[in-house]
Design an enzyme around this catalytic site. Sequence first.
Site, PDB file in Angstrom:
ATOM      1  N   TYR A  52      32.872  45.826  39.738  1.00  0.00           N
ATOM      2  CA  TYR A  52      33.051  47.169  39.183  1.00  0.00           C
ATOM      3  C   TYR A  52      34.531  47.423  38.960  1.00  0.00           C
ATOM      4  CZ  TYR A  52      28.139  48.199  40.051  1.00  0.00           C
ATOM      5  OH  TYR A  52      26.769  48.175  40.021  1.00  0.00           O
ATOM      6  N   GLU A  53      34.849  48.231  37.959  1.00  0.00           N
ATOM      7  CA  GLU A  53      36.257  48.365  37.595  1.00  0.00           C
ATOM      8  C   GLU A  53      37.064  49.120  38.652  1.00  0.00           C
ATOM      9  OE1 GLU A  53      36.009  50.167  33.738  1.00  0.00           O
ATOM     10  OE2 GLU A  53      35.949  52.194  34.530  1.00  0.00           O
ATOM     11  N   SER A  54      36.382  49.697  39.652  1.00  0.00           N
ATOM     12  CA  SER A  54      37.105  50.284  40.772  1.00  0.00           C
ATOM     13  C   SER A  54      37.703  49.215  41.676  1.00  0.00           C
ATOM     14  CB  SER A  54      36.181  51.198  41.571  1.00  0.00           C
ATOM     15  OG  SER A  54      34.993  50.532  41.920  1.00  0.00           O
ATOM     16  N   GLY A  55      37.451  47.950  41.379  1.00  0.00           N
ATOM     17  CA  GLY A  55      38.089  46.875  42.124  1.00  0.00           C
ATOM     18  C   GLY A  55      37.194  46.202  43.142  1.00  0.00           C
TER      19      GLY A  55
END
Lengths: 259, 259, 282, 282
Positions: A52-55
């Site tokens: 996920y692009e939240s890392g």
Amino acid sequence: MPDTPYTADEMMTIAAARMLRNGAVCFVGIGLPSAAANLARLTHAPEVVLIYESGTIGSKPDVLPLSIGDGELAETADAVVSSVEIFSYWLQGGRIDVGFLGAAQIDRFANINTTVIGDYKTPSTRLPGAGGAPEIAASSGEVLITLRQTRRAFVEKLDFVTSTGHLDGGNSREQFHFPGKGPTAVITDLGILTPDPVTKELTLTSIHPGVPLEKVIEATGWPLKVAPELRTTAPPTENELRVLRDLQARTARAHADEL
Amino acid sequence: MPDTPYTADEMMTIAAARMLRNGAVCFVGIGLPSAAANLARLTHAPEVVLIYESGTIGSKPDVLPLSIGDGELAETADAVVSSVEIFSYWLQGGRIDVGFLGAAQIDRFANINTTVIGDYKTPSTRLPGAGGAPEIAASSGEVLITLRQTRRAFVEKLDFVTSTGHLDGGNSREQFHFPGKGPTAVITDLGILTPDPVTKELTLTSIHPGVPLEKVIEATGWPLKVAPELRTTAPPTENELRVLRDLQARTARAHADEL
Amino acid sequence: MLQLSEAIRQHVHDGDVVALEGFTHLIPFAAGHEIIRQGKRGLTLIRMTPDVIYDQIIGSGCAKKLIFSWGGNPGVGSLHRLRDAVEKGWPQPLVIEEHSHAGMVTAYAAGAAHLPFGTLRGYLGTDLPKHNSNIRFIECPFTGERLAAVPAIRPDVTIVHAQKADRRGNVLMWGVVGVQKEAILAAKRAIVTVEEFVDRLEAPPNSVVLPSWIVSAVCQVKGGAFPSYAQGYYKRNNAFYKQWDKIAVDRDTFKSWIERHVTGTKDFDGFRRSLNQEAERA
Amino acid sequence: MLQLSEAIRQHVHDGDVVALEGFTHLIPFAAGHEIIRQGKRGLTLIRMTPDVIYDQIIGSGCAKKLIFSWGGNPGVGSLHRLRDAVEKGWPQPLVIEEHSHAGMVTAYAAGAAHLPFGTLRGYLGTDLPKHNSNIRFIECPFTGERLAAVPAIRPDVTIVHAQKADRRGNVLMWGVVGVQKEAILAAKRAIVTVEEFVDRLEAPPNSVVLPSWIVSAVCQVKGGAFPSYAQGYYKRNNAFYKQWDKIAVDRDTFKSWIERHVTGTKDFDGFRRSLNQEAERA
């Protein structure tokens, strides 16, 4: 055919899930892509790696996240890294096999718009904007797109190009030397569209069971190309439906919190 | 004057330690700078923040490290970050007040050489090379340099410019728009040299107790400028000497390990 | 270790470039409210994911410009106050500078590294550069490849929320840490609100620690990320995010909500009490 | 989970560009020895801080080129085998490409980020660019400032040592972690040796974890970083570093040491036993 009736949205999510092969490293957009990717993980693709692009790398959420950075994604991940790292080392770095995106508008070459409907300065609808999509579309090995098929969404001309698909078709995408080959399938609630190998124009190659072809054509804002050998999507299995509904029920319970 | 005799090296380390003000954030080179910086921390500057290029921030080692990345530095640090982060965000990012360097050769404008003695391709002595020094010299708020003063080290012309001091003197350093103002003092076993405010030429401004001026002049490979009001360095205090010797004794014990 | 109100008074000035960062997690809501309470004006706001707290700040008329890459109410929909400001100029016009996430992280990293610009493989083929002159293209000096470039972000002040600080003011955060460290290191001044002060951080090796000397003020605000979450302390209040949609859709409903719960209260504790009282009455 | 010898056989080929990274800590000595044992030839070696293990590899004739920023025996002195190769071409000529640490980390980060080059404020006023055509200068497209640029490092294979891996092959390292993650992510293939395999990593939040799918092979080599150290496992053997100076200063002493302890042993356990036997005899 399952005995259980199912909705068009369920068919869409299940068809999208099936596109994700076991072991693939998938950069997951929130919403429909996240539902499909987790369904894949809980059915045929237990070794899929969800990023996920939240890392969060290797997230295995028990319930679907409402936001792209829910605590559940971090707690179940193999690693949690900074935003700079996830975008520069992992996405741009070429570590992603499949980018899984939603869209507000899409055109026949699978370029997508998540920015504005109408004029940029005086929009009729202002959408959230690019987020991670432009670089997911550029740097992932391939891109899957899932959204509901309507004339408002499947348009002749995008109001804004947020993320590059096959540009103007043919070899036109190649001018940018993107590491990734771009969209390989668009999975909707009516069927599956894939780019023609030469022209790159989205072509209906599979239609979901019980959907009339005219309905798909009507839901498309350009004269839709239909594959000569149009397949019918395999209907949801009992197992796919059960796992999806369990997931969604768990999710609804988890998010039905009080103020 | 202390009753205890002391060596020229002890005077050098103590004089160098005194240059570091309490609370300063100091990027520490290994060897003489590390000894001086830790002596400062253990005497007048308990709040000094020591950063080593191995990525340890706020290290408080009990013994002097033999290498720049000893475990002791990490274990006693407030934070340990990657090499990319320490060089780009902390050093280049402008977070360092004082860069503390050693050198093999130095010229009258405090440019330093840690690369080769002799020709680059056919050197008479090959030194380890640049390491962190060029960017420490460029990006630290100011730079302190400490080394023993000899004609071989204090040369008319460097064989190789590894790190930029005041370049050709005067305003010549300004052409590079470095964030830092460059070397502000060179502390040797004989005295302290500081750049002239205008010409930037290193000038002997303090001489260590008991050192004849001729000895300093002889140990310098160019005609040494001497300040009209040459000060005499305050001799080591009993406390400075005791703390330094305790530190070096602990260090010797710790590193006297067996194969 | 300051009162939050004092920290905002000292470090946030009218006209400043301000980044309140937080990627879904650890969003500094309490600090945002204090900006509204103190009636700051003419701010340039920066954030990858402006969400409800930016909707509130913008709707309260504090901002003249927004630099961002994704503006929405995550999982819910639009930010009505942001849209009203951009589209109708209410309560005052808002200029936007729009990027992608990859562009924003590159710009923050360049800011932290004191570089004037950052380079990325991005934006090619998109319409973003047409509307944003801060997206340019450069050539690699080795291969000749064409790459995107964005200018460094250097906020006057960055504000983040974290889990804890020690008595010396060293800060520890964990979980989804977003771009917070870069945003702090890129800024001239930094304010951190924390859930609690502890005697010792007990930070695991290589965790995200902000040493006290890079932070201008550390303020304890328990629950200060509500309605977002603080891993290890409390969960995201998804119901609030959903409810916000109804509050923000109408100017008057929004105004009276802000007056009742934010400008009408003394601090974040007051805000939480006011919200709870309303919920009990309902 | 492979024998180290098999991993080196499969993934390191003659002529490859190879980075064995480790900043004082976690230096992959065992893997370096295996490269010597297998007689690899024509390697381009990369490392910020080539030290004793590179001295051994270079002295054994495996390398034709070295890209580096600081080459020495930390706290002791010169690398005699490196110098002999550069200055006298023994046992074969060694070309060097010399950077600063800041340049090397920028080049590794660019490699990990799949950018062709990286930008830094560096090298200005130094003689390094005169001897290294891979240091160039570019202009900022926004401010016109002059900045240094270096090409990305993209090794064919990167090798590092770490503390532990789980049964799935996920790797955890902590302490001084140097540029190892970037070196792994910049490389086409990656080999990791670890102190131990565990059932669960129990990695703290935000620690340095290398997921199994970015690593080509994980091999257990207990003590594989000796004489460097593995935080939490064993300390740096400073005596060995000091002793190395005497071994490496002379070609014959070096050759017989390598033959006795490295090429004359089967693996790293054999090397350690051979070294211990010699120490006992002395």
